[in-house]
Motif scaffolding. Sequence first.
Motif, PDB file in Angstrom:
ATOM      1  N   ILE A 145       0.853  -1.180   0.000  1.00 38.06           N
ATOM      2  CA  ILE A 145       0.000   0.000   0.000  1.00 38.06           C
ATOM      3  C   ILE A 145       0.892   1.235   0.000  1.00 38.06           C
ATOM      4  CG2 ILE A 145      -1.793   1.238   1.274  1.00 38.06           C
ATOM      5  CD1 ILE A 145      -2.655  -1.507   2.402  1.00 38.06           C
ATOM      6  N   PRO A 146       0.736   2.118  -0.994  1.00 37.98           N
ATOM      7  CA  PRO A 146       1.648   3.261  -1.119  1.00 37.98           C
ATOM      8  C   PRO A 146       1.810   4.080   0.156  1.00 37.98           C
ATOM      9  CG  PRO A 146       0.270   3.096  -3.067  1.00 37.98           C
ATOM     10  CD  PRO A 146      -0.240   2.070  -2.091  1.00 37.98           C
ATOM     11  N   TYR A 147       0.713   4.304   0.889  1.00 38.72           N
ATOM     12  CA  TYR A 147       0.805   5.127   2.102  1.00 38.72           C
ATOM     13  C   TYR A 147       1.751   4.536   3.142  1.00 38.72           C
ATOM     14  CZ  TYR A 147      -3.606   6.949   0.194  1.00 38.72           C
ATOM     15  OH  TYR A 147      -4.577   7.472  -0.613  1.00 38.72           O
ATOM     16  N   SER A 148       1.973   3.222   3.065  1.00 34.15           N
ATOM     17  CA  SER A 148       2.768   2.561   4.105  1.00 34.15           C
ATOM     18  C   SER A 148       4.256   2.509   3.777  1.00 34.15           C
ATOM     19  CB  SER A 148       2.261   1.131   4.317  1.00 34.15           C
ATOM     20  OG  SER A 148       2.569   0.305   3.203  1.00 34.15           O
ATOM     21  N   LEU A 149       4.632   2.898   2.583  1.00 37.08           N
ATOM     22  CA  LEU A 149       6.016   2.722   2.150  1.00 37.08           C
ATOM     23  C   LEU A 149       6.890   3.928   2.483  1.00 37.08           C
ATOM     24  CD1 LEU A 149       5.304   1.141  -1.348  1.00 37.08           C
ATOM     25  CD2 LEU A 149       5.764  -0.032   0.816  1.00 37.08           C
ATOM     26  N   ARG A 150       8.111   3.670   2.920  1.00 38.75           N
ATOM     27  CA  ARG A 150       9.099   4.712   3.186  1.00 38.75           C
ATOM     28  C   ARG A 150      10.359   4.401   2.382  1.00 38.75           C
ATOM     29  NH1 ARG A 150       5.282   6.700   5.322  1.00 38.75           N
ATOM     30  NH2 ARG A 150       5.037   7.452   7.459  1.00 38.75           N
ATOM     31  N   LYS A 151      11.085   5.441   2.048  1.00 37.97           N
ATOM     32  CA  LYS A 151      12.340   5.252   1.322  1.00 37.97           C
ATOM     33  C   LYS A 151      13.404   4.673   2.253  1.00 37.97           C
ATOM     34  CE  LYS A 151      11.513   9.184  -1.773  1.00 37.97           C
ATOM     35  NZ  LYS A 151      12.006  10.525  -2.202  1.00 37.97           N
ATOM     36  N   VAL A 152      14.358   3.964   1.664  1.00 38.16           N
ATOM     37  CA  VAL A 152      15.502   3.475   2.427  1.00 38.16           C
ATOM     38  C   VAL A 152      16.207   4.672   3.059  1.00 38.16           C
ATOM     39  CG1 VAL A 152      17.785   2.433   2.216  1.00 38.16           C
ATOM     40  CG2 VAL A 152      15.827   1.378   1.081  1.00 38.16           C
ATOM     41  N   GLY A 153      16.555   4.551   4.318  1.00 39.89           N
ATOM     42  CA  GLY A 153      17.191   5.646   5.042  1.00 39.89           C
ATOM     43  C   GLY A 153      16.217   6.450   5.882  1.00 39.89           C
ATOM     44  N   GLU A 154      14.904   6.189   5.733  1.00 40.13           N
ATOM     45  CA  GLU A 154      13.903   6.849   6.563  1.00 40.13           C
ATOM     46  C   GLU A 154      13.391   5.867   7.618  1.00 40.13           C
ATOM     47  OE1 GLU A 154      10.807   8.318   4.030  1.00 40.13           O
ATOM     48  OE2 GLU A 154      12.094   9.806   3.063  1.00 40.13           O
ATOM     49  N   TRP A 155      12.984   6.401   8.753  1.00 40.94           N
ATOM     50  CA  TRP A 155      12.464   5.554   9.819  1.00 40.94           C
ATOM     51  C   TRP A 155      11.076   5.022   9.474  1.00 40.94           C
ATOM     52  CZ3 TRP A 155      15.071   3.412  13.647  1.00 40.94           C
ATOM     53  CH2 TRP A 155      16.273   4.001  14.077  1.00 40.94           C
ATOM     54  N   ASN A 156      10.868   3.765   9.768  1.00 42.61           N
ATOM     55  CA  ASN A 156       9.572   3.110   9.631  1.00 42.61           C
ATOM     56  C   ASN A 156       9.036   2.756  11.011  1.00 42.61           C
ATOM     57  OD1 ASN A 156       9.280   2.149   6.517  1.00 42.61           O
ATOM     58  ND2 ASN A 156      11.429   2.100   7.162  1.00 42.61           N
ATOM     59  N   GLN A 157       7.716   2.746  11.139  1.00 50.18           N
ATOM     60  CA  GLN A 157       7.092   2.265  12.362  1.00 50.18           C
ATOM     61  C   GLN A 157       6.386   0.949  12.069  1.00 50.18           C
ATOM     62  OE1 GLN A 157       4.776   5.551  14.207  1.00 50.18           O
ATOM     63  NE2 GLN A 157       6.540   5.718  15.557  1.00 50.18           N
ATOM     64  N   GLY A 158       6.911  -0.115  12.647  1.00 51.56           N
ATOM     65  CA  GLY A 158       6.291  -1.427  12.511  1.00 51.56           C
ATOM     66  C   GLY A 158       5.444  -1.735  13.735  1.00 51.56           C
ATOM     67  N   MET A 159       4.497  -2.631  13.570  1.00 53.01           N
ATOM     68  CA  MET A 159       3.682  -3.074  14.707  1.00 53.01           C
ATOM     69  C   MET A 159       3.181  -4.490  14.433  1.00 53.01           C
ATOM     70  SD  MET A 159       0.478  -1.219  16.625  1.00 53.01           S
ATOM     71  CE  MET A 159      -0.641  -1.235  15.208  1.00 53.01           C
ATOM     72  N   ILE A 160       3.211  -5.297  15.470  1.00 50.22           N
ATOM     73  CA  ILE A 160       2.652  -6.649  15.430  1.00 50.22           C
ATOM     74  C   ILE A 160       1.628  -6.755  16.544  1.00 50.22           C
ATOM     75  CG2 ILE A 160       3.128  -9.123  15.646  1.00 50.22           C
ATOM     76  CD1 ILE A 160       6.027  -8.477  14.753  1.00 50.22           C
ATOM     77  N   HIS A 199       0.096  -7.633  11.001  1.00 49.55           N
ATOM     78  CA  HIS A 199       1.316  -6.877  10.746  1.00 49.55           C
ATOM     79  C   HIS A 199       0.913  -5.478  10.270  1.00 49.55           C
ATOM     80  CE1 HIS A 199       4.343 -10.414   9.947  1.00 49.55           C
ATOM     81  NE2 HIS A 199       3.683 -10.542  11.097  1.00 49.55           N
ATOM     82  N   TRP A 200       1.492  -4.451  10.866  1.00 54.28           N
ATOM     83  CA  TRP A 200       1.245  -3.064  10.473  1.00 54.28           C
ATOM     84  C   TRP A 200       2.557  -2.427  10.043  1.00 54.28           C
ATOM     85  CZ3 TRP A 200      -3.470  -0.122  11.358  1.00 54.28           C
ATOM     86  CH2 TRP A 200      -4.523  -0.882  11.860  1.00 54.28           C
ATOM     87  N   LEU A 201       2.462  -1.521   9.075  1.00 51.81           N
ATOM     88  CA  LEU A 201       3.633  -0.791   8.597  1.00 51.81           C
ATOM     89  C   LEU A 201       3.253   0.673   8.406  1.00 51.81           C
ATOM     90  CD1 LEU A 201       6.570  -0.770   7.547  1.00 51.81           C
ATOM     91  CD2 LEU A 201       5.669  -1.329   5.273  1.00 51.81           C
ATOM     92  N   ASN A 202       3.852   1.538   9.203  1.00 50.46           N
ATOM     93  CA  ASN A 202       3.599   2.980   9.120  1.00 50.46           C
ATOM     94  C   ASN A 202       2.111   3.319   9.156  1.00 50.46           C
ATOM     95  OD1 ASN A 202       6.404   3.729   8.939  1.00 50.46           O
ATOM     96  ND2 ASN A 202       6.366   2.946   6.843  1.00 50.46           N
ATOM     97  N   GLY A 203       1.430   2.709  10.119  1.00 43.12           N
ATOM     98  CA  GLY A 203       0.032   3.032  10.356  1.00 43.12           C
ATOM     99  C   GLY A 203      -0.972   2.308   9.489  1.00 43.12           C
ATOM    100  N   ILE A 204      -0.524   1.383   8.656  1.00 41.59           N
ATOM    101  CA  ILE A 204      -1.423   0.631   7.774  1.00 41.59           C
ATOM    102  C   ILE A 204      -1.307  -0.859   8.083  1.00 41.59           C
ATOM    103  CG2 ILE A 204      -1.987   0.058   5.385  1.00 41.59           C
ATOM    104  CD1 ILE A 204      -2.531   2.939   5.972  1.00 41.59           C
ATOM    105  N   ARG A 205      -2.452  -1.512   8.262  1.00 40.10           N
ATOM    106  CA  ARG A 205      -2.427  -2.965   8.424  1.00 40.10           C
ATOM    107  C   ARG A 205      -2.191  -3.599   7.064  1.00 40.10           C
ATOM    108  NH1 ARG A 205      -7.724  -5.503  10.760  1.00 40.10           N
ATOM    109  NH2 ARG A 205      -8.396  -5.118   8.614  1.00 40.10           N
ATOM    110  N   VAL A 206      -1.098  -4.326   6.941  1.00 43.13           N
ATOM    111  CA  VAL A 206      -0.714  -4.883   5.644  1.00 43.13           C
ATOM    112  C   VAL A 206      -0.847  -6.409   5.593  1.00 43.13           C
ATOM    113  CG1 VAL A 206       0.808  -2.960   5.047  1.00 43.13           C
ATOM    114  CG2 VAL A 206       1.730  -4.903   6.343  1.00 43.13           C
TER     115      VAL A 206
END
Length: 449
Positions: free
Chosen positions: A364-379, A389-396
């Motif tokens: 999902i585009p909203y969940s993607l970050r470029k390499v070198g930027e911080w990501n927020q993961g969640m399980i 599994h969540w990635l940058n506020g999106i359940r993926v």
Amino acid sequence: MNLKLVTLLFLFISVNVFAQRSNSGWVDLYNGKDLSGWKLLGGKAIYEAKGDEIIGTTVSNTPNSFLATEKEYGDFILEVELLAHPLMNSGIQFRSLSKSEYQNGRVHGYQMEIDPSARAWSGGVYDEGRRGWLYNLELNPAAKTAYKINDWNKYRIECIGNSIRTWVNGIPVSHLIDDMTTKGFIAMQVHSIPASEPQGRQIRWKNIRIQTENLKPSPSEDIFVVNMVSNDLSALEKRQGYRLLWDGKSTKGWTAANGSAFPAEGWQIQDGILSVQKDIPGEKAKGGDIVTEKEFSAYELKFDFKLTKGANSGLKYFVSNLGGSILGLEYQILDDENHPDAKLGIKGNRTQASLYDILPSQKIPYSLRKVGEWNQGMIRVYPDNKVEHWLNGIRVLQYQRGSADFMQNIALSKFKAVRGFGLAPKGKILLQDHGDEVYFRSIKIKELN
């Protein structure tokens, strides 16, 4: 009653009402007659002062436009009433900046979203021109119904210190903790439109007012908190039951996966960041995986991670010794564009945020970050064995441990011969050393009953 007495009484009432308004602490940002105190930035959308309203109108072939206050604000409480065209995206910028040294003056900073679309993310917080979505309404779906289409809506923003909170029509929408920008202008956005969309759609704002002194935050609402401050636990997160799984400064609570002590080499703790170091070609690997000393069963686990180019790592959970090997379910951490593993497996089940080699995550585009930027993961692991599994506020990704689908996919994976794989009632949490440089911080957990 004589005329003189009536006049005095009228003056007394008028002065008393004015005093009450002044003592309330609210200051109007719009004078009701013209756009004094405001300036146009970005594109060339039309802004007009009409009676008690400011009206913004879309214009084709122009970037996002912003009617910004000339004054900057740090801590404040802002209230605005707005009515937007039902097919129009817009927003309210705050603590925002426009500086020549940043992308030739591009407006950047926090934005409270106005989103009448079916997505219904009105009231969420977007970082315009920088990091993208910080708080979307998938994290607080109950607030999706707060915004009223084709009607006036009351927006409220509270910025006090690093706490940013928003409301739509009295309903709490977002709670963000972030310290990237502490002061900036406030602006009313008219979003750019594609050539295929008719111009002339309008948004109307009125009763734009602000408090900047003697601020009293609203009582805390029990909603999801997005905390961007490194290794920080907000007061609300503590009340919700979160604790730091890594304290941000020591190896306490963690050991080598295959030993009783933390690895002497290969891992580094510096400036609140836990990083696995890149292996040197031709030399023996130094670090190895690390695990928590404690085991967990049902919980919500938040963690920030940052990749370097071509890096591969993972966070494993329900980790235990199976057949002499330290194994567990893995939240994949991978540079999909530059690591060959992304093209292996089945249907992308080795890509970012997937259940490694078992189930693929949604891209999902909203969940993607470029390499070198911080990501927020969640399980999230629920007591009934449902996992997300969540990635940058999106359940993926979501699945059920032990279900027929889960077992069928394990039978197709590299773990098919491992008896009981992924079914342990509890297990440790593991950070993987795959020989690549990867960074972790803000690892926190809330156990669920």
